[in-house]
Design an enzyme around this catalytic site. Structure first.
Site, short mmCIF file in Angstrom:
data_model
loop_
_atom_site.label_atom_id
_atom_site.label_comp_id
_atom_site.label_asym_id
_atom_site.label_seq_id
_atom_site.Cartn_x
_atom_site.Cartn_y
_atom_site.Cartn_z
N GLY A 179 0.60 -1.44 0.26
CA GLY A 179 0.00 0.00 -0.15
C GLY A 179 0.91 1.46 -0.15
CG HIS A 232 0.19 6.83 5.78
ND1 HIS A 232 1.62 6.95 6.71
CD2 HIS A 232 0.97 4.99 5.49
CE1 HIS A 232 2.51 5.79 6.17
NE2 HIS A 232 2.66 4.37 5.25
CD GLN A 289 3.60 5.97 2.72
OE1 GLN A 289 3.10 5.29 2.39
NE2 GLN A 289 4.54 5.11 3.06
CB CYS A 342 5.92 2.21 7.52
SG CYS A 342 4.97 3.22 6.71
CG LEU A 343 7.19 1.26 1.27
CD1 LEU A 343 6.33 1.34 0.44
CD2 LEU A 343 7.85 0.09 1.06
CG HIS A 398 0.03 0.78 7.20
ND1 HIS A 398 0.62 0.99 8.19
CD2 HIS A 398 0.73 1.81 6.02
CE1 HIS A 398 2.46 0.77 7.62
NE2 HIS A 398 1.93 1.99 6.75
CD GLU A 399 -1.12 2.51 2.47
OE1 GLU A 399 -0.50 3.23 3.02
OE2 GLU A 399 -0.41 1.78 3.39
NI NI Z 1 3.11 3.06 5.62
#
Ligand code: NI
Length: 189
Positions: A46, A136, A51, A90-91, A132-133
């Protein structure tokens, strides 16, 4: 299409509230396309717009079972039930993973690229990715949901492409990079 630059902790944009999208424009479609490409390049399940430096309320998700990525515009969690502890990464927080509290099931309302509102019920990895998204887009990171202060841990990456001992590899070093990467790509959001 283009791969976008990832914003990493402690970039302040990760703590900002994204703004509601009024309508689907060609620019938004382009952003979504680039987000999908970036998510795949980063091997994430995701990606949220902040991000990659945009404060539009849009996220994309692609779990291994999906045939095509899910686009979520102005997503909201309508209902969440059950509790569970799951491992997450998380990226935007590279090099770490953590044990977090999540719900077992979620009901989400969002707009698709066709401009229509849709609702979906999810569990397992998809429920986790949705929480999670959507977090964000509200400036929240998974590290805000840690089970305890001790449940964040460092992971080690090995770059197997790189030959550190170029030409002069000795026996002692030969198997030093044999450990598998500790992270599992499937839950990296
Ligand atoms: Ni993330």
């Amino acid at each position: 299409m283009a791969i976008l630059e990832m914003r990493l902790l402690p970039d302040p944009i990760l703590r900002k509230q994204a703004k509601k999208v009024a309508k689907v424009t060609p620019q938004l479609r382009k952003l979504v396309e680039n987000m999908v490409e970036t998510m795949r390049d980063q091997r994430g399940v995701g990606l949220a717009a902040n991000q990659v430096g945009s404060l539009q309320k849009v996220a994309v998700i692609e779990t291994p079972e999906m045939e095509e990525p899910m686009v979520l515009i102005n997503p909201e969690i309508m209902k969440a039930a059950g509790e569970r502890e799951v491992e997450e990464g998380c990226l935007s927080v590279p090099g770490y993973r953590g044990l977090v509290n999540r719900h077992e099931t979620v009901r989400v309302k969002a707009m698709g690229l066709d401009g229509k509102i849709y609702r979906l019920n999810a569990d397992e990895l998809l429920a986790q990715a949705l929480e999670h998204e959507i977090d964000h887009l509200n400036g929240i990171l998974y590290i805000d949901h840690l089970v305890s202060h001790e449940s964040l841990y460092k992971i080690t990456y090995y770059d197997t492409e790189e030959d550190e001992f170029d030409g002069e590899e000795d026996e002692a070093h030969e198997h030093s990079a044999s450990a598998e990467p500790a992270e599992s790509v499937t839950s990296e959001d």
